[in-house]
Design an enzyme around this catalytic site. Structure first.
Site, short mmCIF file in Angstrom:
data_model
loop_
_atom_site.label_atom_id
_atom_site.label_comp_id
_atom_site.label_asym_id
_atom_site.label_seq_id
_atom_site.Cartn_x
_atom_site.Cartn_y
_atom_site.Cartn_z
CB CYS A 150 -0.91 -0.02 1.23
SG CYS A 150 -2.07 1.37 1.30
CG HIS A 195 -5.45 -2.45 -1.61
ND1 HIS A 195 -4.52 -3.05 -0.80
CD2 HIS A 195 -5.17 -1.12 -1.57
CE1 HIS A 195 -3.73 -2.13 -0.29
NE2 HIS A 195 -4.09 -0.94 -0.76
CD GLU A 196 -6.30 1.37 -4.18
OE1 GLU A 196 -6.43 2.24 -3.28
OE2 GLU A 196 -5.21 0.83 -4.44
CG HIS A 241 -7.62 2.77 1.05
ND1 HIS A 241 -6.86 2.87 2.20
CD2 HIS A 241 -6.81 2.20 0.12
CE1 HIS A 241 -5.65 2.41 1.98
NE2 HIS A 241 -5.59 1.99 0.72
#
Length: 177
Positions: free
Chosen positions: A101, A143-144, A147
């Protein structure tokens, strides 16, 4: 003029906040944010970036898979801005693979993720899109997407034994593939 934005690091409270939906995609601030995120992900040798990583708590991400120093075996794709994305379906298959990351430099982790995800999002022109993402690109998206809910990849690890430094990752994984 687009610019490289400063990427915040783990410990900054914005990384742990829930991001806001974008109300007006055509707003000049949002359009500039998209342009700046495109520059930032490229300049940082990333394959994806979410607005919270540049201290902008909005549901905007760029998925930009391409081979680079951090991910030499990544597939090549056109960088794509995704606004207010949603996961509307996913495979039953979950795979563990290495992730890093931009907001957590220096380490990688073996993270379980769905092999494929079906997603809906609005593009930068305000048009609704629907896509099936698979393998590495599906991993980038998930993954994004995390966030937006204040989740980082370390939160998804099954064990602390699944963490390595970037130097060991390069020796063990990249150089042996």
């Amino acid at each position: 003029m687009s610019e490289m934005l400063s990427i915040i690091q783990l410990g900054n409270p914005i990384l742990r906040q829930k991001a806001a939906e974008v109300e007006n995609i055509q707003d000049k601030t949002i359009q500039k944010l998209i342009d700046d995120l495109m520059v930032s992900v490229r300049e940082a040798n990333g394959v994806g970036i979410a607005a919270p990583q540049v201290a902008q708590s909005y549901r905007v991400m760029i998925v930009a898979s391409r081979p680079n120093l951090r991910y030499p075996h990544a597939p090549d794709m056109e960088p794509t801005a995704m606004i207010n994305p949603r996961i509307i379906g996913h495979s039953s298959t979950v795979n563990k693979d290495w992730e890093g990351c931009l907001s957590i430099p220096g380490i990688r982790g073996l993270v379980p993720r769905y092999e494929s995800v079906e997603v809906e999002y609005t593009d930068r022109n305000g048009k609704k899109q629907r896509q099936l993402l698979t393998n590495f690109v599906a991993r980038i998206f998930q993954h994004e997407y995390d966030h937006f809910d204040g989740i980082v990849f370390l939160d998804r690890l099954e064990s602390n034994l699944d963490i390595v430094t970037d130097q060991e990752y390069q020796k063990l994984v990249v150089n042996n593939i």
